[in-house]
Motif scaffolding. Sequence first.
Motif, PDB file in Angstrom:
ATOM      1  N   GLU A 248      47.281  47.487  41.456  1.00  0.00           N
ATOM      2  CA  GLU A 248      46.690  48.614  41.364  1.00  0.00           C
ATOM      3  C   GLU A 248      45.096  48.652  41.656  1.00  0.00           C
ATOM      4  O   GLU A 248      44.683  49.629  42.182  1.00  0.00           O
ATOM      5  CB  GLU A 248      46.827  49.545  39.976  1.00  0.00           C
ATOM      6  N   THR A 252      42.825  50.834  44.198  1.00  0.00           N
ATOM      7  CA  THR A 252      41.716  51.428  43.776  1.00  0.00           C
ATOM      8  C   THR A 252      40.577  51.328  44.551  1.00  0.00           C
ATOM      9  O   THR A 252      39.747  52.120  45.209  1.00  0.00           O
ATOM     10  CB  THR A 252      41.472  51.603  42.383  1.00  0.00           C
ATOM     11  N   ASN A 256      38.413  53.196  47.125  1.00  0.00           N
ATOM     12  CA  ASN A 256      37.193  53.885  46.848  1.00  0.00           C
ATOM     13  C   ASN A 256      36.234  53.691  47.837  1.00  0.00           C
ATOM     14  O   ASN A 256      35.179  54.212  47.975  1.00  0.00           O
ATOM     15  CB  ASN A 256      36.652  53.259  45.577  1.00  0.00           C
TER      16      ASN A 256
END
Length: 440
Positions: A248, A252, A256
């Motif tokens: 995860e 992320t 980003n």
Amino acid sequence: MSNSAEKSMGSDPFLTIEASELLDEVKTLKEEGWHFCQACAYREDDEIELIYTFENESRLLSLKMMVSEETAVDSITFVFWTAFDAELDMARDCGVKFRHVAEEHLREFYDVADISYAAENIRSDMEALTEHRDYRQMMYVAERMAGTSSFGNSLGYCMAVEQASGIEVPERAAYLRVILLELSRIQSHLYWLSMVADRIGFESLSMEFLAVREPILAIFDRISGNRIMLSLCQVGGLKKDISAEQLEDILTTLENSRNELEKLTTLMAQDASVRRRLEGVGVLEEEAAQAFCKGPAARGSAVLTDARTDELWSIYSSLDFVPVLETAGDAMARCKVAAAEIFQSAAMIERAIAEIPEGDIAVEVETLSAGEAVVRLEQPDGQAVYYAKTTDSDHLKKLRVSMATDANLLAYVRVMKACEPIDRQLVSLTMDPCRNNMDW
């Protein structure tokens, strides 16, 4: 179709021939669309074993022959120029006597303005270490052949040994390897584009690429404890699992960085100062790229070549992988390929994480089994080839690694010849040569 090519459709990719048959077989293979991949030699008592490997789309074929120390072997450099470096190594390291070498190809290579070439010793020293290090220790040696592509080297080595010994890796480990390989591709391409921007003089853009790269290296640090030399691969799978939380974290981080990456790659493609230095400069024609080149450098000249389409890499077909191509063939086209591959790798990582199964990450390997294998792996800078010959012990009999820079040497030279002296350093960076493997 040649006898060798017909047999390659079967289960054995290694075919034994007489040395006197080599040149005729190679000429026939070229007519049928095969390309030279790698060559190596192994000395055993008073005889020398020669292995020539060729590729045709997803297939590999290796021709093997045994010759005495006194036997002269016909060079294949008249058929495939790209074999000259491998044959030089075979002559130097094992004493193979080649006749009818295409000397004009070597003269063309050496006579490039002020560029001089010296064969490096890193690879030969690494291969010699197989006599003193077992297969577990050799993974760390292979990993250190290069920096930004270190994970790929450890993976290619492990896969060659696994293929040679008949070791099947768990499915979860195969997925994790692809995720780590594509993350390595992203950070390597970001470093590559940063160096190109720096050479142009666009220092702020260069630093921005490095800033986007930093979170990827931080992921590696959190997973393995290292930023570049991950030391996660082992023969049989991986040493360490990647948890759901870490997967995860990868998702992320990629999400980003996406917006910033889009801004930077768009700026590089559209900025007037960048375009003046890259567009129409260092053009590699499609025909030359087809004959002499692999990786992003070839794909920037519309050549469809990528080892990830090899049938060995079945995971990539499930990730909807299609090689990125540009048609201009200039320095800008090669940078555009690198930029597009960053987003492509990120998308494949996201799909791989969505599909990854639960299960073991390694199988127990007590000792190796005798065999041999050739594995192609698409490194960030192009195709690398790993040949391993194993024994019924913990030691390899032979290891040969042909790096992407080896495959691109003659293309590199042709691009340099077409450039003005002021552009050569910049254009050389758009070919992404690995300085650890070649000393210019």
